[in-house]
Design a protein around this motif. Structure first.
Motif, PDB file in Angstrom:
ATOM      1  N   ALA A   1     -25.574 -24.254  49.746  1.00  0.00           N
ATOM      2  CA  ALA A   1     -24.235 -23.756  49.730  1.00  0.00           C
ATOM      3  C   ALA A   1     -22.851 -22.906  49.295  1.00  0.00           C
ATOM      4  CB  ALA A   1     -24.223 -24.654  51.107  1.00  0.00           C
ATOM      5  N   SER A   2     -23.137 -22.381  49.690  1.00  0.00           N
ATOM      6  CA  SER A   2     -21.409 -21.904  48.247  1.00  0.00           C
ATOM      7  C   SER A   2     -20.268 -22.675  48.462  1.00  0.00           C
ATOM      8  CB  SER A   2     -21.353 -19.942  49.021  1.00  0.00           C
ATOM      9  OG  SER A   2     -20.729 -20.073  50.199  1.00  0.00           O
ATOM     10  N   ASP A   3     -20.015 -23.264  49.465  1.00  0.00           N
ATOM     11  CA  ASP A   3     -19.294 -24.191  49.555  1.00  0.00           C
ATOM     12  C   ASP A   3     -19.281 -25.815  49.320  1.00  0.00           C
ATOM     13  OD1 ASP A   3     -20.333 -24.656  51.976  1.00  0.00           O
ATOM     14  OD2 ASP A   3     -19.096 -24.612  53.286  1.00  0.00           O
TER      15      ASP A   3
ATOM     16  N   ILE B   1     -25.458 -33.517  46.812  1.00  0.00           N
ATOM     17  CA  ILE B   1     -25.957 -32.860  48.222  1.00  0.00           C
ATOM     18  C   ILE B   1     -26.293 -31.508  47.214  1.00  0.00           C
ATOM     19  CG2 ILE B   1     -25.708 -31.545  50.288  1.00  0.00           C
ATOM     20  CD1 ILE B   1     -23.496 -33.007  50.894  1.00  0.00           C
ATOM     21  N   VAL B   2     -25.267 -30.873  46.310  1.00  0.00           N
ATOM     22  CA  VAL B   2     -26.049 -29.647  45.334  1.00  0.00           C
ATOM     23  C   VAL B   2     -27.341 -30.011  44.669  1.00  0.00           C
ATOM     24  CG1 VAL B   2     -25.322 -28.258  43.735  1.00  0.00           C
ATOM     25  CG2 VAL B   2     -23.053 -29.124  45.558  1.00  0.00           C
TER      26      VAL B   2
ATOM     27  N   ILE C   1     -22.980 -24.059  41.490  1.00  0.00           N
ATOM     28  CA  ILE C   1     -23.572 -22.880  42.384  1.00  0.00           C
ATOM     29  C   ILE C   1     -23.463 -21.421  42.089  1.00  0.00           C
ATOM     30  CG2 ILE C   1     -23.250 -22.543  45.241  1.00  0.00           C
ATOM     31  CD1 ILE C   1     -21.754 -25.251  44.310  1.00  0.00           C
ATOM     32  N   GLN C   2     -22.201 -20.888  41.838  1.00  0.00           N
ATOM     33  CA  GLN C   2     -22.175 -19.538  41.498  1.00  0.00           C
ATOM     34  C   GLN C   2     -23.440 -18.865  40.682  1.00  0.00           C
ATOM     35  OE1 GLN C   2     -18.291 -18.389  39.870  1.00  0.00           O
ATOM     36  NE2 GLN C   2     -18.978 -16.355  39.549  1.00  0.00           N
ATOM     37  N   ILE C   3     -23.693 -19.881  39.999  1.00  0.00           N
ATOM     38  CA  ILE C   3     -24.661 -18.886  38.257  1.00  0.00           C
ATOM     39  C   ILE C   3     -26.276 -18.930  39.457  1.00  0.00           C
ATOM     40  CG2 ILE C   3     -25.999 -19.722  36.808  1.00  0.00           C
ATOM     41  CD1 ILE C   3     -23.423 -20.909  35.946  1.00  0.00           C
TER      42      ILE C   3
END
Length: 534
Positions: A281-283, A289-290, A321-323
């Motif tokens: 998730a982006s946030d 979790i990531v 996350i962005q990558i």
């Protein structure tokens, strides 16, 4: 083959010279002999140059029939004498080879390994990440006990992980198939006629005299319980499809798992589109979790392979996350980005991925054809027909996807791509995994491209000098459609729904009017009307 007595056999004093003579007499190339005996061309060359000793068992079992010597005992005897001489062995009277203890041990070990080995799957140097659900689904499909299908084709864009997924499925399926699983790499095969030989070479099958390569192969496989992996089929898709259909028709216990940008399109085939890796998730901010995301797990592990000190921490989680999200979960792209961890901070990698293709151009030297993301996409692009290439380039003008109507209106022309051909060409691009088809709840189709593929296509559009023309057509289409939809703002099928779906295209159209400088400024009327797109 009749003996040609122009050169007496006893005039040859080295094994290599006699081998070369017999090969040429049989009118065979080094490649043809290599395919017949399971060697590489380089190995045949070294044998003929007396740079390596011959293997006596292989010579008897494979070289003799490959050179059509079964009915020429004198030629066989001289060949065996020189082979034994090259090995430092003694050939007993009558042409029977007397092995030294070292040769006997070598032969026994070779036979023992052959009996135990039920696969030729290449050893992987990196771990396999995720895909548990996909592996389970594919294994269920190809499991003989389930009887669901005998042919599954994994499709998807270059770099999405088709080959690696097929290898993992194969690795977990070795014990399911009595006669093992066999990986046939077809990427280097450009001549369709060589497809049966490539499979036979992998399976170490010698072509029978009088039979075609395909017939020899199907005879060998007719009683086998085995799984064949046909990898990278697209450049010779018709030949692979023909061979696969023949195998399935005549070999009832053979299963085939293929990887290709497009389907084989033969009866009984089940298509399995390989999805991108799961995204975070982006946030997300919690490392635990990531880390459950497959794409993040892949990035972290590959980054640690080049930079062991790398850890997923609070300060780099947003960048990771962005990558992963920018690269849309494409395994190859993520691996190439992670390889940059030794030269760029993670935050800089993320920031520079706005222009991802140039950043990822320099890849690993040891990955043929897929060593860079650009090479992967370029390879797929080069296999397209000219109309398909041009359409792919022009489709890059869309942002956030498009409809068939939009593609017909914007990308067509009066010669190469008339409007009525767009649907067929678009279908071909979808079949070759360069375009994604998304079915909406009401049954309408919408098309899209992965961002990395779109960026490549946009570069090709720029190189063709068509960017401004396509942007002007794009603007005109969405401007007119927006104007026509204005009376339906609050209707049941509201144009607001259309605008929401096309928001990225509307923004791109508006941006074009704002980017024009004084030398190419659109008319005041067009610029004013462009405000309606807001």
């Amino acid at each position: 083959m009749p003996s040609e007595s122009a050169i007496p056999l006893d005039s040859f004093v080295t094994f290599g010279d006699l081998l070369k003579y017999l090969r040429r007499r049989a009118r065979l190339t080094q490649r043809e002999v290599a395919i017949a005996v399971g060697y590489s061309e380089a190995q045949i060359s070294r044998l003929e140059q007396n740079q390596r000793p011959p293997d006596m068992a292989t010579l008897t079992a494979l070289f003799v029939p490959a050179l059509f010597l079964e009915d020429e005992p004198l030629a066989v005897n001289r060949l065996m004498e020189l082979a034994a001489q090259a090995r430092g062995e003694v050939l007993a009277p009558g042409g029977v080879v007397t092995f030294s203890s070292s040769v006997r041990k070598e032969t026994k070990e070779s036979v023992r390994v052959e009996e135990e080995t039920q696969t030729n799957l290449p050893l992987q140097l990196t771990s396999f990440i995720g895909r548990e659900r996909e592996i389970a689904e594919i294994r269920t499909l190809i499991d003989p006990a389930n009887g669901k299908t005998r042919l599954v084709t994994l499709t998807g864009s270059g770099g999405c992980g088709k080959t690696r997924l097929s290898l993992e499925v194969a690795r977990q399926s070795v014990r399911v198939f009595r006669d093992g699983v066999w990986f046939i790499e077809l990427a280097s095969i450009l001549d369709p006629a060589l497809v049966p030989q490539a499979v036979s070479l992998t399976l170490e099958i010698h072509e029978a005299r009088g039979d075609s390569p395909a017939t020899t192969l199907t005879k060998f496989l007719s009683a086998k319980h085995t799984l064949l992996i046909f990898d990278n089929c697209e450049q010779i898709i018709s030949a692979v499809a023909h061979l696969a259909e023949e195998i399935l028709r005549t070999c009832p216990h053979v299963h085939i798992l293929g990887t290709s940008r497009e389907n084989l399109n033969i009866p009984g085939e089940v298509l399995f589109r390989v999805p991108s890796l799961s995204l975070p998730a982006s946030d997300s901010v919690n490392s635990g979790i990531v880390s459950q995301s497959e794409s993040v797990r892949l990035f972290v592990e590959r980054a640690q392979a080049v930079l062991p000190s790398f850890e997923l921490k609070e300060d780099n989680i947003p960048s990771v996350i962005q990558i992963c999200r920018q690269l849309e979960g494409m395994p190859l792209a993520i691996e190439l980005a992670a390889a940059r961890a030794t030269t760029l901070p993670i935050q800089q990698i993320a920031a520079r991925l706005v222009e991802s293709l140039p950043l990822l151009t320099e890849g690993r030297r040891t990955l043929p054809r897929h060593q860079t993301l650009r090479a992967t996409i370029q390879w797929s692009y080069d296999l397209l027909s000219e109309p398909e290439q041009v359409l792919l380039q022009r489709l890059s003008i869309f942002s956030g996807g498009w409809t068939l109507e939009a593609a017909e209106r914007i990308t067509s022309d009066s010669s190469l791509i008339p409007a009525e051909r767009v649907i067929n060409l678009l279908s071909q691009l979808a079949n070759k995994s360069l375009v994604i088809v998304e079915w909406k709840p009401k049954g309408d189709a919408r098309y899209a491209m992965l961002q990395t593929i779109r960026e490549f296509a946009r570069e090709r559009l720029d190189a063709a000098g068509e960017t401004e023309t396509m942007r002007a057509r794009h603007f005109d289409y969405f401007l007119i459609t927006a104007q026509q939809g204005e009376p339906r703002l609050f209707a049941e099928n509201s144009s607001l729904d259309w605008a929401e779906m096309e928001i990225d295209n509307l923004r791109a159209a508006l941006a074009w009017t704002l980017e024009k400088d004084s030398t190419g400024n659109p008319s005041d009327e067009r610029a004013g009307l462009g405000l309606e797109l807001m």
